[in-house]
Scaffold this active site. Structure first.
Site, PDB file in Angstrom:
ATOM      1  N   ASP A 184       0.867  -1.178   0.000  1.00 26.84           N
ATOM      2  CA  ASP A 184       0.000   0.000   0.000  1.00 26.84           C
ATOM      3  C   ASP A 184       0.904   1.228   0.000  1.00 26.84           C
ATOM      4  OD1 ASP A 184      -1.677   2.143   0.612  1.00 26.84           O
ATOM      5  OD2 ASP A 184      -3.069   0.861   1.723  1.00 26.84           O
ATOM      6  N   TYR A 209      -5.285  11.335  -3.196  1.00 29.45           N
ATOM      7  CA  TYR A 209      -5.670  12.608  -2.566  1.00 29.45           C
ATOM      8  C   TYR A 209      -4.663  13.068  -1.516  1.00 29.45           C
ATOM      9  CZ  TYR A 209      -7.706   9.078   0.537  1.00 29.45           C
ATOM     10  OH  TYR A 209      -7.893   7.977   1.331  1.00 29.45           O
ATOM     11  N   LYS A 210      -3.642  12.235  -1.233  1.00 27.57           N
ATOM     12  CA  LYS A 210      -2.629  12.632  -0.249  1.00 27.57           C
ATOM     13  C   LYS A 210      -1.503  13.373  -0.982  1.00 27.57           C
ATOM     14  CE  LYS A 210      -4.157   9.070   2.937  1.00 27.57           C
ATOM     15  NZ  LYS A 210      -4.105   7.656   3.310  1.00 27.57           N
TER      16      LYS A 210
HETATM   17  C1  LIG Z   1      -5.371   6.933   3.599  1.00 23.10           C
HETATM   18  C2  LIG Z   1      -5.232   5.472   3.616  1.00 23.10           C
HETATM   19  C3  LIG Z   1      -6.305   4.637   3.217  1.00 23.10           C
HETATM   20  C4  LIG Z   1      -7.652   5.212   2.906  1.00 23.10           C
HETATM   21  O1  LIG Z   1      -8.443   4.371   2.122  1.00 23.10           O
HETATM   22  P1  LIG Z   1      -9.702   4.985   1.369  1.00 23.10           P
HETATM   23  O2  LIG Z   1     -10.414   3.843   0.795  1.00 23.10           O
HETATM   24  O3  LIG Z   1      -9.167   5.942   0.340  1.00 23.10           O
HETATM   25  O4  LIG Z   1     -10.516   5.744   2.365  1.00 23.10           O
HETATM   26  C5  LIG Z   1      -6.070   3.281   3.148  1.00 23.10           C
HETATM   27  N1  LIG Z   1      -4.858   2.744   3.468  1.00 23.10           N
HETATM   28  C6  LIG Z   1      -3.831   3.521   3.872  1.00 23.10           C
HETATM   29  C7  LIG Z   1      -2.523   2.900   4.195  1.00 23.10           C
HETATM   30  C8  LIG Z   1      -4.002   4.897   3.974  1.00 23.10           C
HETATM   31  O5  LIG Z   1      -2.991   5.652   4.409  1.00 23.10           O
END
Ligand SMILES: *Cc1c(COP(=O)(O)O)cnc(C)c1O
Length: 397
Positions: A184, A209-210
């Site tokens: 991830d 979005y980050k």
């Molecule tokens: C921000 C984040 C998510 C968020 O998942 P969404 O489905 O976009 O809400 C998932 N996994 C990690 C490691 C994150 O940092």
């Protein structure tokens, strides 16, 4: 050399804010406003349904996937966009498990983001078959990889502490045990150089979005290595992942390669905003971003440790073991962060006691970091956080 004054000018930043939360939601790229308005008025407004072809909407998930691929060391044609990161975790994990049908263990760590673990728990419940999610300490992952593990699923940069896993070493160890890997990249893509191909990673997922500044709820991405792309079973068999969506067949047939990881109609407005946001990367060298991110975070650590003795560093001290964020523990961290935000420095808080600060060289300068540390010092020294206004928890922290 990346010109960080130019990249800063790419964003619309409020004048009275120092933004240390680009690791949660990147700021607005000026060009995204224009791009989305044009898509709404010209393409949606005037072209209507024709825009799927005339404006190339139907190809966006793959085109933008190729642009992301360059930022994460993946070959062209191995990344596709769509849905949310949670969904992409589900897809990667179910595909990996189907490639190792005789193995029962999903290995992860307790630094992984909750949604990744929840998706795994849901999948274990759905598939049954004696599957098990095994969660160990981050430092124990490598040693825990064995021939029972179908897949090791990790977030490269810990969302709370910023601790950085050694992707190459863990992937190599996994492959020696016949175990697949899912990385991830939520806190990696756009934050530091990533080399998926070099590490021979099997699957990767991430959000945009980050550090990629695609806007709230921007589409996620999934990478499947070319080695698996033709065998990976898309458990979410949607019509856009069909080999011929517009044949409207009753029987699902997966599209060749990465296209099979598409599910339904792509969120075009989000894709257009993301497309505009990605333009800035054409003039950026990620090695420069990494170097400057380390300079900024080292400066922040040094300043905060000198000025705010009550805050304890929660991130690895060695910058090579850290992503692009720095976290401090403080018992009243929530209130302190609220006070800090009220004084113009935006970071965020992660339970139980973590104050988190993201360092994003595209728009942050050394002077911002110094000023943020000064303001934080004042909040701590004068106990400005000790105020009922800052104690009440909002839904999003
Ligand atoms: C921000 C984040 C998510 C968020 O998942 P969404 O489905 O976009 O809400 C998932 N996994 C990690 C490691 C994150 O940092």
């Amino acid at each position: 050399m990346t010109d960080f004054a130019r990249t800063r000018a790419f964003f619309d930043l409020p004048a009275d804010v120092i933004y240390l939360d680009g690791n949660s939601l990147g700021p607005l790229p000026k060009s995204a406003v224009q791009a989305v308005a044009q898509t709404m008025q010209k393409d949606w407004g005037q072209q209507l349904i024709r825009a799927w072809n005339s404006a190339g909407w139907v190809d966006k998930p793959r085109q933008l996937g190729d642009r992301i691929a360059r930022l994460i060391g993946a070959p062209a044609g191995s990344v596709v966009m769509g849905d949310t990161l949670s969904i992409k975790v589900f897809q990667a994990l179910s595909a990996a498990l189907a490639l190792r049908p005789d193995r029962k263990v999903i290995l992860s760590d307790n630094g992984n983001f909750p949604t990744d673990l929840y998706m795994a728990q849901g999948l274990v419940g759905l598939l049954g078959k004696g599957l098990e999610l095994r969660i160990v300490e981050p430092e124990a992952v490598e040693a825990a990889i064995d021939e029972a593990a179908a897949v090791v699923m990790l977030t490269e940069v810990d969302y709370r502490t910023g601790r950085l896993h050694d992707m190459a070493a863990i992937t190599e160890k996994a492959h020696r045990a016949g175990t697949l890997t899912i990385w991830d990249l939520a806190h990696s893509a756009g934050a530091l150089p990533v080399d998926l191909a070099g590490a021979k990673a099997d699957f990767a997922v991430g959000c945009t979005y980050k550090y990629l500044n695609g806007g709230p709820g921007a589409p996620a991405f999934i990478h499947v290595s070319p080695e698996h792309a033709e065998h990976a079973e898309p458990s979410l068999a949607g019509w856009f992942g069909h080999e011929a969506p517009f044949s409207f067949e009753t029987q699902y047939r997966p599209a060749p390669g990465i296209e099979r990881m598409r599910v339904g109609t792509p969120p075009i407005l989000g894709m257009i905003a993301l497309e505009a946001a990605l333009e800035v990367w054409d003039e950026v060298d990620l090695a420069d971003v990494r170097r400057k991110s380390i300079e900024l975070s080292q400066l922040f650590i040094e300043q905060v440790e000198r000025r705010c003795p009550a805050l304890a560093l929660a991130s690895p001290r060695d910058p090579a073991r850290r992503g692009s964020q720095v976290s401090f523990r403080f018992e009243h961290g929530y209130a302190a962060m609220q006070a800090l935000i009220a004084h113009g420095v935006i970071g965020d808080f992660r339970a139980p006691d973590i104050m988190r600060f993201g360092f994003t060289p595209l728009y942050l300068r050394e002077s911002d970091v110094l000023e943020a540390a000064h303001i934080l010092e004042r909040i701590m020294r004068e106990r400005l956080w000790d105020d009922a206004r800052y104690m009440a928890r909002s839904a999003v922290t």
